[in-house]
Write a protein that holds these residues in place. Sequence first.
Motif, PDB file in Angstrom:
ATOM      1  N   ASP A 166      24.226 -35.046 -15.058  1.00  0.00           N
ATOM      2  CA  ASP A 166      24.994 -34.492 -13.690  1.00  0.00           C
ATOM      3  C   ASP A 166      26.536 -33.878 -14.295  1.00  0.00           C
ATOM      4  OD1 ASP A 166      23.406 -35.813 -12.164  1.00  0.00           O
ATOM      5  OD2 ASP A 166      24.826 -37.534 -12.329  1.00  0.00           O
ATOM      6  N   GLU A 167      26.819 -34.006 -15.437  1.00  0.00           N
ATOM      7  CA  GLU A 167      27.971 -33.797 -15.876  1.00  0.00           C
ATOM      8  C   GLU A 167      27.821 -32.112 -15.768  1.00  0.00           C
ATOM      9  OE1 GLU A 167      30.886 -33.661 -20.288  1.00  0.00           O
ATOM     10  OE2 GLU A 167      29.496 -35.165 -19.669  1.00  0.00           O
ATOM     11  N   ASP A 168      26.821 -31.744 -16.750  1.00  0.00           N
ATOM     12  CA  ASP A 168      26.138 -30.253 -17.255  1.00  0.00           C
ATOM     13  C   ASP A 168      26.404 -29.753 -14.943  1.00  0.00           C
ATOM     14  OD1 ASP A 168      26.393 -30.313 -20.073  1.00  0.00           O
ATOM     15  OD2 ASP A 168      24.551 -30.300 -20.179  1.00  0.00           O
ATOM     16  N   PHE A 169      25.950 -29.932 -15.100  1.00  0.00           N
ATOM     17  CA  PHE A 169      25.751 -29.754 -13.514  1.00  0.00           C
ATOM     18  C   PHE A 169      26.970 -29.312 -12.360  1.00  0.00           C
ATOM     19  CE2 PHE A 169      24.511 -29.414  -8.722  1.00  0.00           C
ATOM     20  CZ  PHE A 169      23.622 -28.419  -8.765  1.00  0.00           C
ATOM     21  N   GLN A 170      27.761 -30.370 -13.115  1.00  0.00           N
ATOM     22  CA  GLN A 170      29.123 -30.396 -12.257  1.00  0.00           C
ATOM     23  C   GLN A 170      29.572 -28.878 -13.057  1.00  0.00           C
ATOM     24  OE1 GLN A 170      30.864 -33.916 -11.964  1.00  0.00           O
ATOM     25  NE2 GLN A 170      29.795 -34.802 -10.455  1.00  0.00           N
TER      26      GLN A 170
ATOM     27  N   ARG B 225      12.914 -28.873  13.492  1.00  0.00           N
ATOM     28  CA  ARG B 225      12.723 -29.278  11.596  1.00  0.00           C
ATOM     29  C   ARG B 225      14.408 -29.670  11.016  1.00  0.00           C
ATOM     30  NH1 ARG B 225      10.179 -23.663  10.283  1.00  0.00           N
ATOM     31  NH2 ARG B 225       8.747 -23.446  11.818  1.00  0.00           N
ATOM     32  N   ASP B 226      14.939 -29.361  11.525  1.00  0.00           N
ATOM     33  CA  ASP B 226      16.714 -29.905  10.855  1.00  0.00           C
ATOM     34  C   ASP B 226      16.572 -28.840   9.392  1.00  0.00           C
ATOM     35  OD1 ASP B 226      17.663 -31.025  12.658  1.00  0.00           O
ATOM     36  OD2 ASP B 226      16.489 -33.458  12.978  1.00  0.00           O
ATOM     37  N   LEU B 227      17.044 -27.888   9.275  1.00  0.00           N
ATOM     38  CA  LEU B 227      16.840 -27.516   8.287  1.00  0.00           C
ATOM     39  C   LEU B 227      18.594 -26.517   8.096  1.00  0.00           C
ATOM     40  CD1 LEU B 227      13.202 -25.263   7.920  1.00  0.00           C
ATOM     41  CD2 LEU B 227      14.607 -27.183   7.140  1.00  0.00           C
ATOM     42  N   GLN B 228      19.059 -26.383   7.568  1.00  0.00           N
ATOM     43  CA  GLN B 228      20.603 -26.237   7.714  1.00  0.00           C
ATOM     44  C   GLN B 228      20.544 -24.629   6.341  1.00  0.00           C
ATOM     45  OE1 GLN B 228      23.224 -28.924   7.840  1.00  0.00           O
ATOM     46  NE2 GLN B 228      23.679 -29.109  10.263  1.00  0.00           N
ATOM     47  N   VAL B 229      20.935 -23.828   6.417  1.00  0.00           N
ATOM     48  CA  VAL B 229      21.024 -22.328   5.325  1.00  0.00           C
ATOM     49  C   VAL B 229      22.639 -23.040   5.184  1.00  0.00           C
ATOM     50  CG1 VAL B 229      21.196 -20.686   6.815  1.00  0.00           C
ATOM     51  CG2 VAL B 229      20.617 -20.286   4.664  1.00  0.00           C
ATOM     52  N   ARG B 230      23.284 -22.388   4.071  1.00  0.00           N
ATOM     53  CA  ARG B 230      23.868 -23.084   3.783  1.00  0.00           C
ATOM     54  C   ARG B 230      24.705 -22.814   2.348  1.00  0.00           C
ATOM     55  NH1 ARG B 230      24.261 -28.046   0.652  1.00  0.00           N
ATOM     56  NH2 ARG B 230      22.918 -29.067   1.403  1.00  0.00           N
ATOM     57  N   LYS B 231      26.295 -22.322   1.671  1.00  0.00           N
ATOM     58  CA  LYS B 231      26.193 -22.903   0.406  1.00  0.00           C
ATOM     59  C   LYS B 231      25.911 -24.182  -0.364  1.00  0.00           C
ATOM     60  CE  LYS B 231      29.863 -19.182   0.865  1.00  0.00           C
ATOM     61  NZ  LYS B 231      31.455 -18.699   0.765  1.00  0.00           N
ATOM     62  N   LEU B 232      25.616 -23.574  -1.925  1.00  0.00           N
ATOM     63  CA  LEU B 232      25.732 -24.467  -2.634  1.00  0.00           C
ATOM     64  C   LEU B 232      26.428 -25.516  -2.679  1.00  0.00           C
ATOM     65  CD1 LEU B 232      22.736 -26.146  -4.807  1.00  0.00           C
ATOM     66  CD2 LEU B 232      24.155 -24.385  -6.553  1.00  0.00           C
ATOM     67  N   GLU B 233      26.181 -26.882  -2.509  1.00  0.00           N
ATOM     68  CA  GLU B 233      27.193 -27.968  -3.164  1.00  0.00           C
ATOM     69  C   GLU B 233      26.777 -28.943  -4.400  1.00  0.00           C
ATOM     70  OE1 GLU B 233      26.770 -30.601   0.517  1.00  0.00           O
ATOM     71  OE2 GLU B 233      28.323 -28.498   1.545  1.00  0.00           O
ATOM     72  N   ILE B 234      27.069 -30.340  -4.620  1.00  0.00           N
ATOM     73  CA  ILE B 234      27.230 -30.291  -6.137  1.00  0.00           C
ATOM     74  C   ILE B 234      26.276 -31.823  -5.395  1.00  0.00           C
ATOM     75  CG2 ILE B 234      28.429 -32.163  -7.286  1.00  0.00           C
ATOM     76  CD1 ILE B 234      30.922 -30.709  -7.840  1.00  0.00           C
ATOM     77  N   PRO B 235      26.403 -32.369  -4.543  1.00  0.00           N
ATOM     78  CA  PRO B 235      25.723 -33.183  -4.016  1.00  0.00           C
ATOM     79  C   PRO B 235      24.221 -33.207  -4.372  1.00  0.00           C
ATOM     80  CG  PRO B 235      27.530 -33.333  -2.381  1.00  0.00           C
ATOM     81  CD  PRO B 235      27.702 -32.616  -3.467  1.00  0.00           C
ATOM     82  N   ASP B 236      23.851 -31.344  -4.021  1.00  0.00           N
ATOM     83  CA  ASP B 236      22.238 -30.782  -4.149  1.00  0.00           C
ATOM     84  C   ASP B 236      21.207 -31.250  -4.857  1.00  0.00           C
ATOM     85  OD1 ASP B 236      22.993 -30.448  -0.826  1.00  0.00           O
ATOM     86  OD2 ASP B 236      23.425 -27.753  -1.902  1.00  0.00           O
TER      87      ASP B 236
END
Length: 184
Positions: free
Chosen positions: A73-77, A42-53
Motif C-alpha cells: 500500500d505504501e509503495d502504491f501510494q 452494467r454500472d461501468l465508469q471510466v475515470r482517472k485512477l484513484e488510490i482506493p483502486d
Amino acid sequence: MDSGIFSCTGVPRSSLVGFDASSESEASSQEMQIGVPLNEARDLQVRKLEIPDKSKRFVELLQQLTVCDAISDEDFQKRFQELSSLGDDHVICVIEDTNRGKIVATGSVFIEKKFIRNCSKVGHIEDAAVDCDSRGMQLGKKVLFFLTDHAQSVGCYTVIFDYSNENKAFYDKQKEIQMVKYFI
C-alpha cells in the motif's frame, strides 16, 4: 512488439481501432472525464485512477498484462503521488464495474514534449488491459478513446500506442507499425 499509430488531429473517432459508430453509442469525453456511467445496466465508469483502486484489483489487472509483482500500500501510494505530480503529462485511465467494486480495464498515456512541429507534443499510450472476465464489451476501445481524447485536449499532434503480438487481433485494423527496442 507491434504498435498501432494513429493521429489525434483531424481523424474521426470512427476510424480509430476499427470503431463502428453504429454498434455502440459512445459517452462524450466530458462525461467520461467526470466519471459518468458508460452503461447504466452494467454500472461501468471510466475515470482517472484513484488510490482506493488498489483494493479494487487494479494491480491484479496489470498482472494479466505483464510482470507486475505485489505492491505494498505504501509503495502504491508513493508511485500514485509521483505520477499525480505530473498532472496532465501522465494519466492512468480505469474502468470500474461499480456493482462488483472491481477495476475491469485500464490504460495510461504520457505526454512527450517535442522540439519538432513547433514544439508540439506526442501522446504515448501503454499498459492497456481488459480483465479476462470483461472482454468482448468494447472496454478497450473506451479506454483508448478516453486516453486519445486527453492527448488531443492537451495539444498532442499524434498518439502512439504500443501493443504486443498476443493482442494483435484486437488492433489489427491499424495501418502503421512502430519499432520498439526493450533494454530490460
